[in-house]
Write an enzyme that holds these catalytic residues in place. Structure first.
Site, PDB file in Angstrom:
ATOM      1  CD  GLU A 196       9.280 -29.185 -22.698  1.00 52.82           C
ATOM      2  OE1 GLU A 196       9.127 -28.090 -23.270  1.00 52.82           O
ATOM      3  OE2 GLU A 196      10.328 -29.850 -22.799  1.00 52.82           O
TER       4      GLU A 196
ATOM      5  CB  CYS B 288       3.192 -23.002 -22.529  1.00 47.65           C
ATOM      6  SG  CYS B 288       2.712 -24.468 -23.417  1.00 47.65           S
TER       7      CYS B 288
HETATM    8  P1  NAD Z   1       3.581 -23.654 -11.756  1.00 47.83           P
HETATM    9  O1  NAD Z   1       5.036 -23.686 -12.025  1.00 47.83           O
HETATM   10  O2  NAD Z   1       3.084 -22.663 -10.782  1.00 47.83           O
HETATM   11  O3  NAD Z   1       3.095 -25.077 -11.227  1.00 47.83           O
HETATM   12  C1  NAD Z   1       3.345 -26.257 -11.965  1.00 47.83           C
HETATM   13  C2  NAD Z   1       3.282 -27.432 -11.018  1.00 47.83           C
HETATM   14  O4  NAD Z   1       4.364 -27.349 -10.104  1.00 47.83           O
HETATM   15  C3  NAD Z   1       2.028 -27.493 -10.174  1.00 47.83           C
HETATM   16  O5  NAD Z   1       1.623 -28.841 -10.042  1.00 47.83           O
HETATM   17  C4  NAD Z   1       2.492 -26.964  -8.838  1.00 47.83           C
HETATM   18  O6  NAD Z   1       1.724 -27.431  -7.757  1.00 47.83           O
HETATM   19  C5  NAD Z   1       3.879 -27.535  -8.790  1.00 47.83           C
HETATM   20  N1  NAD Z   1       4.800 -26.873  -7.844  1.00 47.83           N
HETATM   21  C6  NAD Z   1       4.776 -25.594  -7.403  1.00 47.83           C
HETATM   22  N2  NAD Z   1       5.815 -25.375  -6.566  1.00 47.83           N
HETATM   23  C7  NAD Z   1       6.514 -26.532  -6.482  1.00 47.83           C
HETATM   24  C8  NAD Z   1       7.694 -26.934  -5.805  1.00 47.83           C
HETATM   25  N3  NAD Z   1       8.378 -26.106  -5.037  1.00 47.83           N
HETATM   26  N4  NAD Z   1       8.121 -28.207  -5.973  1.00 47.83           N
HETATM   27  C9  NAD Z   1       7.455 -29.063  -6.759  1.00 47.83           C
HETATM   28  N5  NAD Z   1       6.330 -28.737  -7.427  1.00 47.83           N
HETATM   29  C10 NAD Z   1       5.869 -27.491  -7.305  1.00 47.83           C
HETATM   30  O7  NAD Z   1       2.855 -23.479 -13.176  1.00 47.83           O
HETATM   31  P2  NAD Z   1       1.287 -23.404 -13.444  1.00 47.83           P
HETATM   32  O8  NAD Z   1       0.786 -22.091 -12.991  1.00 47.83           O
HETATM   33  O9  NAD Z   1       0.606 -24.627 -12.986  1.00 47.83           O
HETATM   34  O10 NAD Z   1       1.263 -23.461 -15.046  1.00 47.83           O
HETATM   35  C11 NAD Z   1       1.518 -22.351 -15.844  1.00 47.83           C
HETATM   36  C12 NAD Z   1       2.931 -22.379 -16.374  1.00 47.83           C
HETATM   37  O11 NAD Z   1       3.158 -23.587 -17.068  1.00 47.83           O
HETATM   38  C13 NAD Z   1       3.221 -21.287 -17.388  1.00 47.83           C
HETATM   39  O12 NAD Z   1       4.506 -20.783 -17.162  1.00 47.83           O
HETATM   40  C14 NAD Z   1       3.165 -22.024 -18.723  1.00 47.83           C
HETATM   41  O13 NAD Z   1       3.887 -21.414 -19.767  1.00 47.83           O
HETATM   42  C15 NAD Z   1       3.727 -23.340 -18.338  1.00 47.83           C
HETATM   43  N6  NAD Z   1       3.346 -24.393 -19.279  1.00 47.83           N
HETATM   44  C16 NAD Z   1       4.289 -24.874 -20.130  1.00 47.83           C
HETATM   45  C17 NAD Z   1       3.957 -25.841 -21.044  1.00 47.83           C
HETATM   46  C18 NAD Z   1       4.975 -26.390 -22.008  1.00 47.83           C
HETATM   47  O14 NAD Z   1       4.719 -27.410 -22.632  1.00 47.83           O
HETATM   48  N7  NAD Z   1       6.122 -25.745 -22.151  1.00 47.83           N
HETATM   49  C19 NAD Z   1       2.654 -26.337 -21.083  1.00 47.83           C
HETATM   50  C20 NAD Z   1       1.716 -25.827 -20.186  1.00 47.83           C
HETATM   51  C21 NAD Z   1       2.072 -24.863 -19.280  1.00 47.83           C
END
Ligand code: NAD
Length: 512
Positions: free
Chosen positions: A291, A326
């Site tokens: 997501e 999001c």
């Molecule tokens: P992010 O993508 O920066 O991080 C998400 C997770 O991925 C974190 O736990 C991070 O540590 C991990 N991560 C980062 N690099 C990685 C890698 N190379 N391999 C594996 N894991 C890795 O996102 P964020 O800043 O934590 O959250 C904000 C984003 O999430 C926004 O884009 C928002 O729209 C989205 N979001 C979507 C939903 C949904 O239901 N669609 C809900 C909440 C947030």
């Protein structure tokens, strides 16, 4: 216990903090949490706590950036490897536990979360910069996910009858998949982490949880809930660490069976790509439940039933939790005949809206950079610069006269920035709303039934709202997940969600 015998699911109620009893509970929880600030938390691998290396992961209060919240281990590559192996070894044992026993543990978790509600709220105020009301909604959603998925697992434990072939007895059973890597974001640091984790656990999978580096303390506190609820210590792993150091490793590990991810499009697409490559020794096609981001639009039509209610809905969708949802409205598309009047209504509401911090210094920098871009692209209505208050505070910012080709119309900012765009008519408004690589939430304000029908048919989003705001999805009522680059449309909090964590086995027995 069976699915039919339970009382109907009901969402956890929100408390009103203007009532002294609830305010006192929150104040006490905050005071208690403050006594634990800066505490060190361990990894949890193969049923035991462990330390990481000398370099620690530290989380800070976005409202007071110097205030240390929690000190966490950074798992090494060796520990991450071992964590996946251990979860894989324990999987058959956990998967063999009857579903009803797993469900009972999840109902225990519901009871514990209800009891510790104020405590979790307090940690979200301190570590994520949530307001009390936003924190309450997050904790309530976490409770709802547990309660709802427990019931859904009960339903799936006795699947409906199959067509029976003459002389044969046939039935279907659902089995867990294996080791699930759980990668949540920081913005719903409890609800999303909990939802993804318990969905995987209750369906018989073992989980390796890599929390967000912004909010690891909230995740560590939830590990305590799993412990207290009685989940077997080897069924879950707590593995904070740098995404760059262990992220690829846990995704590509051949014993990883699936990845449940919520976060940005960039990271989600990378995970999807890495997971698609079969590794030596890997025996399955990995599943990715992802997501991702949004660029959510609200259409305000000339036949808006109540322009003030629409303006309030837009402001609340755009600036609740500083736009860091999001589902947040980041584009409002307004019919030209009411455009000026509507923009004039947005301004005072935005200026009166309660402010809070964005998550980090780096988020602040990115958002301010987008605001500068927006000022070039359009006309600044309000906001536009960092606040002088302590913390990473950026006031609600509105930029009008934005075109579909502008960057702030197309790119996810994930902060308190709203782009306003003019539409010639309803067809044009829908065309603008759909002019996005994302497709998560959307809303339409109009009293015209034909236009509503057109939106039902043509507004291409996973979660469409009519004559209401586009945030605040409720478990059970608004199954949540997006189209296109917003993700795999997993529909969290809906009746189909658990199927993604299961594989169905069909058994047909010839009668002798
Ligand atoms: P992010 O993508 O920066 O991080 C998400 C997770 O991925 C974190 O736990 C991070 O540590 C991990 N991560 C980062 N690099 C990685 C890698 N190379 N391999 C594996 N894991 C890795 O996102 P964020 O800043 O934590 O959250 C904000 C984003 O999430 C926004 O884009 C928002 O729209 C989205 N979001 C979507 C939903 C949904 O239901 N669609 C809900 C909440 C947030």
């Amino acid at each position: 216990m069976n699915y039919e015998s339970l009382p109907p699911f009901a969402n956890e109620a929100y408390r009103d903090f203007s009532e002294p009893i609830h305010r006192a509970a929150m104040e006490a929880a905050l005071a208690q949490a403050r006594t634990e600030l800066g505490r060190e938390y361990d990894l949890w691998i193969d049923g035991r706590p462990e330390k990481g290396g000398p370099y620690k992961l530290k989380s800070y209060n976005p409202s007071r950036p110097a205030e240390l919240i929690g000190v966490h281990q950074k798992a090494s590559a060796e520990q991450a490897n071992r964590a996946i192996e251990a979860a894989h070894t324990y999987f058959p044992t956990w998967n063999a536990v009857p579903p009803i026993e797993r469900v009972k543990l999840l109902f225990q978790a519901v009871a514990i979360l209800k009891r510790r509600k104020s405590e979790f709220n307090a940690w979200m105020v301190l570590e994520a910069g949530k307001s009390w009301a936003e924190a309450e909604a997050d904790t309530a959603e976490a409770i709802d996910f547990c309660d709802y998925y427990a019931r859904q697992m009960l339903r799936l434990a006795t699947p409906g009858p199959l067509v029976q072939m003459p002389g044969e007895a046939g039935h279907l059973v659902y089995l867990g998949l294996g080791v699930g890597v759980i990668i949540p974001p920081w913005n719903f640091p409890l609800a999303i982490l909990v939802g993804m984790t318990v969905a995987a656990l209750v369906t018989g999978n073992t989980v390796v949880i890599k929390p967000s580096s912004e909010t690891p303390t909230i995740a560590a506190k939830f590990i305590e809930v799993l412990q207290e609820a009685g989940f077997p210590p080897r069924s879950y792993t707590f593995l904070p660490g740098a995404g760059s150091e262990i992220g690829d490793l846990i995704v590509t590990h051949p014993k990883t069976r699936f990845i449940s991810f919520t976060g940005s499009k960039e990271v989600g697409l990378r995970i999807n790509e890495l997971a698609a490559k079969t590794q030596p020794g890997q025996r399955w096609i990995k599943r990715v439940i992802a997501e991702m981001g949004g660029k959510d639009a609200i259409i305000v039509d000339r036949e808006v039933p109540d322009i003030d209610a629409a303006a309030a809905g837009v402001i609340s969708s755009a600036f609740g939790f500083q736009g860091q949802k999001c589902s947040a409205c980041s584009r409002v598309i307004v019919d030209e005949s009411i455009y000026d009047r509507f923009v004039a209504k947005l301004k005072p509401l935005a200026e009166a809206f309660p402010q809070g911090p964005v998550i980090s210094a780096s988020a602040e920098k990115t958002i301010l950079n987008y605001i500068e871009i927006g000022k070039q692209e359009g006309r600044l209505i309000t906001g536009g610069a960092k606040s002088t208050e302590e913390g990473h505070v950026i006031p609600p910012t509105i930029i009008a006269d934005i075109e579909a080709t502008d960057r702030i119309f197309q790119e996810e900012i994930f902060g308190p920035v709203l782009a306003v765009t003019k539409a010639r008519d309803f067809d044009h408004a829908l065309q603008l709303a759909n002019d996005s690589e994302y497709g998560l939430t959307g809303a339409v304000y109009t009293s015209n039934e034909e236009k509503l029908e057109q939106a039902r048919r043509d507004f291409f989003v996973g979660n469409l709202y009519l004559n209401r705001k586009c945030t605040g999805a409720m478990v059970g009522a608004h199954p949540f997940g997006g189209f296109n680059m917003s993700g795999t449309d997993s529909k969290a909090g809906g009746p189909d969600y658990l199927l993604q964590f299961l594989q169905a086995k069909s058994i047909a027995e010839k009668q002798l």
